[in-house]
Design an enzyme around this catalytic site. Structure first.
Site, PDB file in Angstrom:
ATOM      1  N   TYR A  33       0.826  -1.200   0.000  1.00 12.82           N
ATOM      2  CA  TYR A  33       0.000   0.000   0.000  1.00 12.82           C
ATOM      3  C   TYR A  33       0.864   1.256   0.000  1.00 12.82           C
ATOM      4  O   TYR A  33       2.090   1.193   0.183  1.00 12.82           O
ATOM      5  CB  TYR A  33      -0.941   0.007   1.218  1.00 12.82           C
ATOM      6  CG  TYR A  33      -0.266   0.326   2.530  1.00 12.82           C
ATOM      7  CD1 TYR A  33       0.566  -0.588   3.147  1.00 12.82           C
ATOM      8  CD2 TYR A  33      -0.440   1.576   3.143  1.00 12.82           C
ATOM      9  CE1 TYR A  33       1.201  -0.285   4.349  1.00 12.82           C
ATOM     10  CE2 TYR A  33       0.190   1.878   4.337  1.00 12.82           C
ATOM     11  CZ  TYR A  33       1.001   0.950   4.939  1.00 12.82           C
ATOM     12  OH  TYR A  33       1.645   1.256   6.112  1.00 12.82           O
ATOM     13  N   ARG A  52       7.720   3.916  -5.147  1.00 11.39           N
ATOM     14  CA  ARG A  52       7.908   2.988  -4.023  1.00 11.39           C
ATOM     15  C   ARG A  52       6.877   1.852  -4.100  1.00 11.39           C
ATOM     16  O   ARG A  52       7.180   0.705  -3.778  1.00 11.39           O
ATOM     17  CB  ARG A  52       7.823   3.735  -2.684  1.00 11.39           C
ATOM     18  CG  ARG A  52       8.191   2.837  -1.508  1.00 11.39           C
ATOM     19  CD  ARG A  52       8.287   3.591  -0.207  1.00 11.39           C
ATOM     20  NE  ARG A  52       7.013   4.185   0.187  1.00 11.39           N
ATOM     21  CZ  ARG A  52       6.842   4.983   1.227  1.00 11.39           C
ATOM     22  NH1 ARG A  52       7.880   5.305   1.982  1.00 11.39           N
ATOM     23  NH2 ARG A  52       5.657   5.478   1.521  1.00 11.39           N
ATOM     24  N   ARG A 100      -8.080 -20.224  -0.527  1.00 15.60           N
ATOM     25  CA  ARG A 100      -6.926 -19.979   0.348  1.00 15.60           C
ATOM     26  C   ARG A 100      -5.805 -20.978   0.067  1.00 15.60           C
ATOM     27  O   ARG A 100      -5.960 -22.170   0.275  1.00 15.60           O
ATOM     28  CB  ARG A 100      -7.364 -20.075   1.812  1.00 15.60           C
ATOM     29  CG  ARG A 100      -6.281 -19.661   2.785  1.00 15.60           C
ATOM     30  CD  ARG A 100      -6.746 -19.728   4.229  1.00 15.60           C
ATOM     31  NE  ARG A 100      -5.689 -19.285   5.125  1.00 15.60           N
ATOM     32  CZ  ARG A 100      -4.708 -20.074   5.530  1.00 15.60           C
ATOM     33  NH1 ARG A 100      -4.655 -21.318   5.163  1.00 15.60           N
ATOM     34  NH2 ARG A 100      -3.761 -19.579   6.329  1.00 15.60           N
ATOM     35  N   LYS A 150       6.490  -1.975   1.892  1.00 13.64           N
ATOM     36  CA  LYS A 150       5.311  -1.382   2.541  1.00 13.64           C
ATOM     37  C   LYS A 150       4.126  -2.328   2.383  1.00 13.64           C
ATOM     38  O   LYS A 150       3.244  -2.125   1.528  1.00 13.64           O
ATOM     39  CB  LYS A 150       5.039   0.009   1.939  1.00 13.64           C
ATOM     40  CG  LYS A 150       4.224   0.918   2.868  1.00 13.64           C
ATOM     41  CD  LYS A 150       4.313   2.345   2.404  1.00 13.64           C
ATOM     42  CE  LYS A 150       3.304   3.253   3.071  1.00 13.64           C
ATOM     43  NZ  LYS A 150       3.415   3.403   4.511  1.00 13.64           N
ATOM     44  N   GLU A 183      12.918   2.866  13.711  1.00 17.53           N
ATOM     45  CA  GLU A 183      11.983   3.898  13.220  1.00 17.53           C
ATOM     46  C   GLU A 183      10.734   3.880  14.090  1.00 17.53           C
ATOM     47  O   GLU A 183      10.684   3.160  15.089  1.00 17.53           O
ATOM     48  CB  GLU A 183      11.626   3.656  11.746  1.00 17.53           C
ATOM     49  CG  GLU A 183      10.968   2.314  11.493  1.00 17.53           C
ATOM     50  CD  GLU A 183      10.599   2.091  10.026  1.00 17.53           C
ATOM     51  OE1 GLU A 183      10.364   3.055   9.290  1.00 17.53           O
ATOM     52  OE2 GLU A 183      10.527   0.921   9.626  1.00 17.53           O
ATOM     53  N   LEU A 208      11.434   1.402   6.678  1.00 18.29           N
ATOM     54  CA  LEU A 208      10.803   1.865   5.439  1.00 18.29           C
ATOM     55  C   LEU A 208      11.495   3.167   5.024  1.00 18.29           C
ATOM     56  O   LEU A 208      11.656   4.076   5.854  1.00 18.29           O
ATOM     57  CB  LEU A 208       9.306   2.132   5.657  1.00 18.29           C
ATOM     58  CG  LEU A 208       8.590   2.557   4.382  1.00 18.29           C
ATOM     59  CD1 LEU A 208       8.347   1.369   3.467  1.00 18.29           C
ATOM     60  CD2 LEU A 208       7.263   3.238   4.701  1.00 18.29           C
TER      61      LEU A 208
END
Ligand SMILES: Cc1ncc(COP(=O)(O)O)c(C=O)c1O
Length: 287
Positions: A33, A52, A100, A150, A183, A208
């Site tokens: 995302y 990104r 799944r 991300k 971070e 990130l």
């Protein structure tokens, strides 16, 4: 006005926007995302966020049946339909839905799922907050070993942030086994030393590589500030003259308290505030 959300080719009313139960985002967090700031109806650093996104997709080997180049059009339409002046746009791509199974489905049979929504946020509240600064707590970094991608697999970050909130703080600064801060739960962490050096963790696989972080690095050159990329310890943070976090959703936000200790005089630092003030002047703004 009814809010709308883009899901796989359709703008749907907020309450009807549906994702398949077996979407791989819900089953495996098999999704990546981005969050892009909207300021005065314009997008801040959109190209860097989409670059990104492409990197994240490539790192998890997710091949989309649509071009990333179409995303800016959907973003713009989402902003228009939801009349967002200030706020953010959320973009999520999952490896589609299907029975799944850990093994990737074939991209032909299972197209990727694309979700985009735009949401308003009052920027004045954040500006107000920046004057006082925020408290952060320190918390073990319990995430997987690739937070440079991300992905939506954010449970460790959610739990860390929740712990921060329960302790009257706004963010958790994550520390690794060697007690270095990597971070924040959803932001990059910075300190300013007594020698006026700006320090932040190197953009390796442990963090990130924030787009706002990159913007601040550019600003250090503009302002002739010394910038050093290296890990810093909790003790160094306690001894710093200033501290701040960076993220697209709150830009440069001064940190005035770490756990129970004030940062320096407990006031938002002048360098942090200056970086916040001029950030947009040097960002890439697109319509
Ligand atoms: C773990 C983490 N680090 C850093 C950031 C800041 O990144 P950006 O400046 O691109 O918003 C975020 C933003 O969500 C994040 O989740």
């Amino acid at each position: 006005m009814t809010r709308t959300i883009y899901v796989n080719g359709c703008y749907q009313p907020y309450n009807n926007a549906l994702l398949h139960v077996e979407d791989r985002a819900t089953l495996f967090a098999d999704a990546v995302y981005e969050v892009v700031e909207v300021k005065a109806g314009k997008l801040v650093d959109q190209d860097a966020h989409l670059e990104r996104l492409e990197r994240s997709l490539s790192e998890i080997k997710l091949v989309t049946d649509f071009s990333i180049k179409t995303i800016p059009f959907i973003i713009r339409e989402s902003i228009r339909r939801n009349r967002v002046k200030n706020g953010y746009v959320y973009i999520q791509v999952s490896r589609g839905s299907g029975q799944r199974d850990f093994i990737f489905p074939s991209a032909n049979e299972t197209p990727a799922t694309l979700i985009i929504f735009a949401r308003s946020k009052n920027p004045l509240k954040l500006d107000e907050k920046s004057k006082k600064g925020i408290k952060v707590i320190t918390h073990p970094d319990l995430r997987w070993k690739r937070p440079d991608i991300k992905t939506t697999g954010l449970l460790a970050s959610v739990l860390a942030r929740q712990t921060a909130i329960e302790q009257g703080a706004e963010e958790a600064w994550l520390y690794n086994e060697d007690k270095f801060i990597t971070e924040g739960a959803a932001s990059n962490a910075w300190i300013v030393t007594k020698q006026n050096e700006l320090i932040t963790h190197p953009a390796n696989q442990s963090i990130l590589k924030g787009i706002t972080r990159e913007g601040v690095i550019r600003l250090t050159k503009e302002l002739d500030l010394t910038y050093i990329e290296r890990p810093f310890t909790i003790e160094e943070a306690n001894d710093a003259k200033e501290a701040f976090i960076t993220a697209a959703t709150n830009l440069v936000m001064p940190v005035t308290q770490i756990d129970e200790k004030s940062v320096y005089d407990g006031k938002s630092g002048p360098i942090s505030l200056k970086l916040r003030e001029i950030f947009h002047e040097f960002a890439q703004i697109s319509y």
